[in-house]
Design an enzyme around this catalytic site. Structure first.
Site, short mmCIF file in Angstrom:
data_model
loop_
_atom_site.label_atom_id
_atom_site.label_comp_id
_atom_site.label_asym_id
_atom_site.label_seq_id
_atom_site.Cartn_x
_atom_site.Cartn_y
_atom_site.Cartn_z
N HIS A 117 6.71 -38.95 25.59
CA HIS A 117 7.82 -38.40 24.79
C HIS A 117 7.51 -38.56 23.30
O HIS A 117 7.78 -37.67 22.49
CB HIS A 117 9.13 -39.12 25.11
N HIS B 41 4.76 -43.27 29.98
CA HIS B 41 5.78 -42.20 30.08
C HIS B 41 6.49 -42.04 28.73
O HIS B 41 6.54 -40.94 28.17
CB HIS B 41 6.77 -42.56 31.19
N GLU B 42 7.03 -43.13 28.22
CA GLU B 42 7.77 -43.04 26.95
C GLU B 42 6.84 -42.63 25.81
O GLU B 42 7.23 -41.91 24.89
CB GLU B 42 8.48 -44.37 26.63
N HIS C 262 5.15 -36.03 22.07
CA HIS C 262 5.81 -34.73 21.95
C HIS C 262 6.48 -34.62 20.57
O HIS C 262 6.40 -33.58 19.92
CB HIS C 262 6.86 -34.61 23.07
#
Ligand SMILES: [Zn+2]
Length: 691
Positions: free
Chosen positions: A488, A484-485, A491
């Site tokens: 980010h 998940h991290e 991104h």
């Protein structure tokens, strides 16, 4: 340019007593953490604010007619020093803090907010921005420039700059009152959460509780001077295990009532009035600023745009999930009847019977799984996925300054070209706050000279640390958090914008949550989930169990979450400042949706701190909104039969990741997917409809 470089170099040799005032000659311009001392920050913060105000003044005093170039673009470069200093301070204050760091934070915080007001409430600056905005058709702007202009203009309006003196005064009072009420709500809730405890002095009442839970409760009792007893509290690590395992039904009911009545006990910590007042003042503020409701005010800046769209979206999922939750309730009732229970299922039974059914159907122990999830293997797995999707390579570097010795640093590249720096900080320590997050010590941007600046990204987690000689063995949940991290981080790493004005709350979790889809894909597990001692690949049988367990009890988790989201939207869709009766309002809202009596909202009004004392008002829906996006986006891969499909990946990078905050998000999504997102993929993922 050359002169500047020379001056900086000589500065470094002779007078560089404060690294923030000099050019950094570290690899890739990473902050020189080895040279930065705490004392360097404050002078740099102060000078940074002075420089920014001077730069804003220069924009205001420019006598040329306001243009995009001399106003909006200039505003992008007013805070170089302040920005650089704040971003270097970030990792310290969140992941390597101490009393002095915290004291500096507290000291600076009011100065920063005063500084922000001096810009966002600056009438002369607004006149310039407004003039550019009103004449925007003259400037032949690119879509990115138009979006930046509109966001800048709206930012001023939303702060109340368009109001007359009386209106401004009213707004200031409303803001002050709201911030006090929010604080009060949070303090009451804390007191109420700490105020209820259950003390057990008879070990028969512990029946069903695992040893670890008993030991924790015994230690908690001892710490309060009640040695030999067991203490349970309303804190999640105590409350939920009790509700899940305790055989004593009457005690479960007692705990449940303690939990669901927090802030609603008619004492001096009661939150009914506070919640009602907050909702009322928020409407008043929204109306003052020209919005129909608080939700309209908030959602204008989100992908969803308006409350009507959010409400109809929530109700679509509700309709699909409710029958599943009812079926789950029925299965539990059947178990109760089978055991001769002779009572009707109540909310305080749910966790308990769910666990019994789960055990019967999909028992997997964490300890069985951990050996396959050594943290380095999981990290390799996520790098593998990023390589297959985007062609990225990750090489560890040990020559780059870091903010703490535990940090691991990777240089990210593609086709031999530098992309950015990624730092990962895995384990808990006293100087780190809890949870997991990702932040950029420098975001990708185009600098004033038109040069592309690469990003510096850090990921921070609090995973199970290594024990003895074994590597750190994490759980599948923790592996999920890591992916998940990392989403980010990607991104930030793959961003390619000239101007970015921030990502909406209901979009920002798409890039992160989509990565969670790869973590347990059999094809990916077989690459990284290897036993840390034997190298054996995780068995198929475990993979299958993991998958099934993920779809268990999802009727309940969906409905209790949606109930809270709907409650949030109901309060914040009010269009007139009325003071509601919280208990009646909540009941009417839940009756309208048809919530069943065995389930209560994940948060009831008097302890819904996300919306009454956190920043999630009219925004609690964002989690599932983003999940719809990530499920729908991932199905774009699935539809091709290849979870690493290169075309889909490059479209995802081009239309979504690279455009970070520089385009309308619904438009971005449609450009990637060819259509608006639908909820079917989410419903299938959660097992709410058949695959
Ligand atoms: Zn996230």
């Amino acid at each position: 340019m050359l002169l500047v470089a020379l001056a900086a170099a000589s500065c470094k040799k002779e007078v560089c007593e404060n690294p923030f005032f000099c050019e950094w000659d570290t690899p890739f311009g990473v902050p020189p953490f080895d040279q930065i001392k705490l004392d360097h920050f404050k002078p740099a913060f102060i000078k940074g604010m002075e420089e920014e105000l001077a730069a804003v003044d220069a924009i205001i005093n420019n006598t040329d007619e306001p243009t995009f170039e001399n106003t909006i673009k200039e505003l992008q470069f007013t805070s170089e020093l302040l920005d650089k200093t704040q971003r270097a301070f970030g990792p310290l204050s969140s992941a390597n803090t101490n009393d002095s760091v915290q004291a500096l934070s507290r000291e600076m915080s009011p100065l920063f907010s005063k500084h922000r007001d001096a810009i966002s409430l600056n009438e002369k600056l607004f006149e310039k921005v407004k003039s550019v905005y009103e004449n925007r058709d003259k400037f032949n702007l690119s879509p990115e420039e138009s979006k930046l202009l509109e966001d800048s203009y709206l930012g001023f309006i939303r702060n109340g700059i368009g109001l007359d003196a009386e209106g401004k005064d009213k707004l200031r009072k409303l803001n002050e009152e709201l911030s006090l009420l929010s604080l009060n709500f949070g303090e009451n809730l804390l007191a109420e959460t700490n105020g209820f405890t259950l003390v057990i002095d008879n070990d028969a009442d512990l029946s069903g509780l695992p040893d670890g839970v008993r030991a924790q409760a015994a230690a908690a009792a001892k710490a309060k001077g009640m040695e030999g007893k067991w203490l349970f509290t309303m804190q999640a690590p105590s409350y939920f295990p009790f509700m899940t395992y305790a055989d004593n039904r009457a005690l479960r009911e007692k705990m449940f009532r303690g939990y669901m009545m927090r802030g609603n006990n008619g004492n001096d910590k009661d939150n009914n009035e506070t919640a009602a007042k907050i909702a009322e003042l928020r409407v008043e503020k929204a109306n003052l600023l020209g919005y129909k409701s608080h939700a309209d005010y908030v959602l204008e800046r989100n992908m969803s745009k308006n409350p009507e769209r959010v409400l109809s979206f929530l109700s679509e999922i509700w309709t699909a999930a409710l029958p599943v939750a009812k079926a789950e309730a029925k299965a539990q009732q059947e178990m109760i009847d089978r055991e001769g229970g002779n009572f009707k299922l109540e909310p305080w039974d749910w966790f308990y019977y769910t666990e019994k059914i789960r055990k019967e159907k999909y028992n997997i122990s964490e300890e069985e799984l951990r050996p396959y999830f050594a943290v380095n293997n999981v990290t390799d797995g996520m790098f593998y996925v990023a390589n297959r999707l985007y062609g990225l390579e990750f090489a560890e570097r040990t020559d780059i300054p870091k903010y703490h010795p535990d940090v691991k640093t990777f240089e990210v590249s593609r086709d031999g070209k530098h992309v950015g720096i990624l730092m990962i900080d895995y384990y808990p320590r006293a100087s780190k706050r809890g949870g997991a997050w990702c932040s950029a010590m420098r975001g990708q941007r185009i600098d004033k000279d038109g040069q592309f600046v690469t990003p510096l990204v850090s990921m921070v987690t609090n995973f199970t640390p290594p024990q003895g000689d074994a590597p750190a063995l994490i759980t599948p949940d923790e592996a999920n958090t890591l992916f998940h991290e990392f989403g980010h981080a990607l991104h930030s790493l793959l961003s390619n914008t000239v101007y970015s004005s921030g990502v909406s709350r209901d979009f920002v979790e798409l890039p992160s949550q989509i990565m969670e889809h790869w973590v347990l894909e059999p094809e990916v597990l077989k690459v990284y989930a290897k036993h840390y001692q034997t190298g054996e690949i995780i068995p198929d049988e475990l993979i299958e169990k993991l998958e099934k367990a993920g779809k268990f009890n999802t009727g309940f988790t969906t409905i209790e979450y949606l109930a809270a989201s709907s409650l949030d939207m109901e309060y914040h869709s009010l269009t007139e400042p009325v003071k509601v009766n919280v208990a009646e309002f909540e009941k009417a809202a839940m009756d309208k949706y048809g919530l069943i009596s065995e389930i209560i909202p994940r948060y009831r009004s008097t302890y819904f701190s996300h919306i009454f004392s956190g920043g999630y008002s009219a925004g609690y829906y964002s989690y599932i909104w983003c999940e719809v996006l990530d499920a729908d986006a991932f199905s774009a891969y699935k539809e091709t039969g290849d979870i690493f499909n290169k075309d889909v990946a490059s479209r995802f990078e081009k239309e979504i990741l690279s455009r970070k905050g520089s385009k309308d998000e619904l438009e971005m999504y449609i450009a990637f997917r060819g259509k608006e997102p639908g909820i079917d993929a989410l419903l299938k993922n959660r097992g709410l409809i058949a695959e």
